[in-house]
Motif scaffolding. Structure first.
Motif: not given
Length: 117
Positions: A60-62, A76-79, A105-111
């Motif tokens: 999920y995008a943070q 992408f957008k949050p969530k 996509f940058p993995v550090n923007y996600t969980k």
């Protein structure tokens, strides 16, 4: 990469999958339906192998990210939920699928999905 940084050049994980080979129908269809990570389309001989998306990791995008289409980056957008197709821990840029589009996509923007709930 630190949050908000963009690499000078997006890493090239993907190999060119463009093919000019014609797809022909087989005389028999393989009945082996064992689910695995990749599945060959059953109706065509020499059909491309497609990933079984149900078995792929999801994140999920943070935060939102605008991306850069010229560098094959996803916006992408949050969530937003991104399906991870390839991981590159060294660069911090993964290859994923979102809304029918593939890109980095940058993995550090996600969980990971399991850490969100």
């Amino acid at each position: 990469l630190l949050s908000g940084q963009t690499p000078k050049e997006t890493p090239k994980l993907r190999q060119d999958t463009t093919s000019t080979t014609a797809v022909t129908a087989p005389s028999t269809v393989n009945q082996d339906s064992t689910p695995n990570d990749e599945t060959r389309l059953p109706h065509y001989e020499n059909a491309p192998i497609v990933p079984n998306l149900a078995t792929k990791k999801r994140v999920y995008a943070q935060w939102g990210y605008q991306g850069d289409e010229s560098n094959e980056q996803l916006a992408f957008k949050p969530k937003d939920e991104i399906i991870v197709l390839e991981e590159d821990e060294e660069s911090g840029w993964w290859w994923g699928l979102l809304n029918g589009k593939e890109g980095y996509f940058p993995v550090n923007y996600t969980k990971p999905v399991e850490q969100v709930h």
